[in-house]
Scaffold this active site. Structure first.
Site, short mmCIF file in Angstrom:
data_model
loop_
_atom_site.label_atom_id
_atom_site.label_comp_id
_atom_site.label_asym_id
_atom_site.label_seq_id
_atom_site.Cartn_x
_atom_site.Cartn_y
_atom_site.Cartn_z
N ASP A 1 -21.44 8.04 91.07
CA ASP A 1 -22.44 8.45 90.08
C ASP A 1 -22.09 9.83 89.53
O ASP A 1 -22.05 10.81 90.27
CB ASP A 1 -23.83 8.48 90.72
CG ASP A 1 -24.95 8.62 89.70
OD1 ASP A 1 -24.69 9.04 88.55
OD2 ASP A 1 -26.10 8.32 90.05
N SER B 1 -33.15 7.51 89.88
CA SER B 1 -32.90 8.69 89.06
C SER B 1 -34.20 9.51 88.95
O SER B 1 -34.76 9.90 89.97
CB SER B 1 -32.35 8.26 87.69
OG SER B 1 -31.82 9.35 86.98
N TRP B 2 -34.71 9.74 87.73
CA TRP B 2 -35.99 10.45 87.60
C TRP B 2 -37.12 9.67 88.28
O TRP B 2 -38.06 10.26 88.82
CB TRP B 2 -36.34 10.69 86.13
CG TRP B 2 -37.78 11.00 85.91
CD1 TRP B 2 -38.75 10.18 85.41
CD2 TRP B 2 -38.45 12.24 86.23
NE1 TRP B 2 -39.97 10.82 85.39
CE2 TRP B 2 -39.82 12.08 85.88
CE3 TRP B 2 -38.03 13.45 86.76
CZ2 TRP B 2 -40.76 13.09 86.05
CZ3 TRP B 2 -38.97 14.46 86.94
CH2 TRP B 2 -40.32 14.28 86.58
N HIS C 1 -24.13 5.25 88.27
CA HIS C 1 -25.55 5.44 87.99
C HIS C 1 -26.23 4.16 87.52
O HIS C 1 -27.45 4.04 87.58
CB HIS C 1 -25.71 6.52 86.92
CG HIS C 1 -27.09 7.10 86.83
ND1 HIS C 1 -27.61 7.94 87.79
CD2 HIS C 1 -28.08 6.94 85.89
CE1 HIS C 1 -28.83 8.29 87.45
NE2 HIS C 1 -29.14 7.69 86.32
N GLY D 1 -35.46 8.48 83.34
CA GLY D 1 -35.57 9.24 82.10
C GLY D 1 -35.60 10.74 82.38
O GLY D 1 -34.57 11.33 82.71
#
Length: 317
Positions: A252, A121-122, A281, A54
């Protein structure tokens, strides 16, 4: 699922038992926020903390599907304002410092000494920062498609998505109709960047969840995730000498391979980078899912500790 609200000792290990149904913990962390935390797998297994992306996306069954539930005790917290944590979409008392404090409190609540930390990711960003913040708590890191949160990364994301950076202000101050339109546009762009055919929100409730999700994400992005302009690499010196595995999708478009290569260099000899051909991703891509399962099957396991001596840290006000 059963629910736990108290910081009590963990149950006696059930050797070899896998708790398929899981346990839900509701953990008040201050500022009116209550975290939703799911615990799955083997209570006597290797503790693994799974951090979602996120920011604001929330946990999902996919993220725990890569684990062998007989080997791991799988811990999936929804971060502040995300998923089933409440209030959903709230950005007050919601900063990087709060998230790091929440992880310290969660570890105390669950009476875990050390855990393997897994994030994409985050979630990979937060995993590295947690290891730097509490090095004694982390036995290893498994990072998928890490987001470095440099100023250039944030600008490149909006450029690739075809979104104006000013969209982040809509979710903080814009009227409801503008927030809904911005969320639908962001969702469409995100799906395209992941290589999927865009599917609009199914109904009003789905759109409302997206508004809350992007409110939290835009809040973090417009504050640079409370990191220096150099982003995550600037924080790597504090990461302990633990095994780090980075899995990076070669295709990605949201978190390009260049970022993973920079992060590997910043972490030095402790980090191994594997490029996954054909994957972008999306963590559900077959090549990435297989790479995740293989990494978790062979990951070095650290000592399991049932409890800790220090008192629980206070939640941020």
């Amino acid at each position: 699922m059963p629910t736990s609200n108290e910081s009590v000792a963990r149950p006696a290990p059930r050797e070899g038992a896998a708790a398929a149904a899981g346990i839900v913990h509701r953990l008040p962390v201050g500022g009116g926020h209550v975290l939703h935390v799911e615990e799955h797998g083997n209570p006597a297994g290797l503790p693994a903390l799974v951090l979602h992306g996120g920011p604001g996306s929330g946990s999902s069954p996919l993220q725990r599907s890569f684990f062998d539930p007989a080997r791991y005790c799988i811990l999936c917290p929804d971060q502040r304002g995300a998923g089933q944590s409440t209030p959903r979409g709230r950005i007050e008392d919601n900063t990087l410092a709060h998230l790091l404090a929440d992880l310290r409190l969660l570890r105390q609540h669950l009476r875990i000494g050390r855990w393997l930390v897994v994030g994409g990711s985050w979630g990979a960003t937060l995993a590295v920062l947690h290891a730097a913040d509490q090095p004694e708590a982390v036995s290893g890191l498994l990072l998928r498609n890490p987001f470095l949160a440099r100023a250039a990364d944030i600008g490149a994301f909006f450029a690739a998505a075809g979104l104006p950076e000013s969209i982040v202000h809509v979710f903080a101050t814009g009227p409801v109709a503008a927030q809904r339109a911005a969320a639908a546009r962001w969702w469409d762009a995100e799906q395209r960047l992941e290589g999927r055919d865009p599917v609009p929100p199914a109904d009003a409730a789905s759109l409302a969840r997206l508004v809350d999700r992007y409110r939290v994400q835009s809040h973090y992005l417009r504050h640079g995730c409370w990191l220096p302009s150099e982003g995550l690499p600037a924080c790597c010196e504090q990461v302990p000498a633990i095994p780090v595995v980075i899995l990076q999708g070669e295709d990605d478009a949201i978190c390009p391979p260049e970022g993973a290569q920079v992060l590997q260099r910043a972490l030095g000899a402790r980090a191994t980078l594997r490029l996954v051909p054909g994957a972008g991703h999306d963590p559900s891509h077959p090549a990435m899912a297989a790479a995740m399962r293989e990494a978790l099957r062979t990951f070095p396991s650290g000592p399991l500790t049932a409890g800790l001596a220090e008192p629980p840290p206070a939640a941020l006000p």
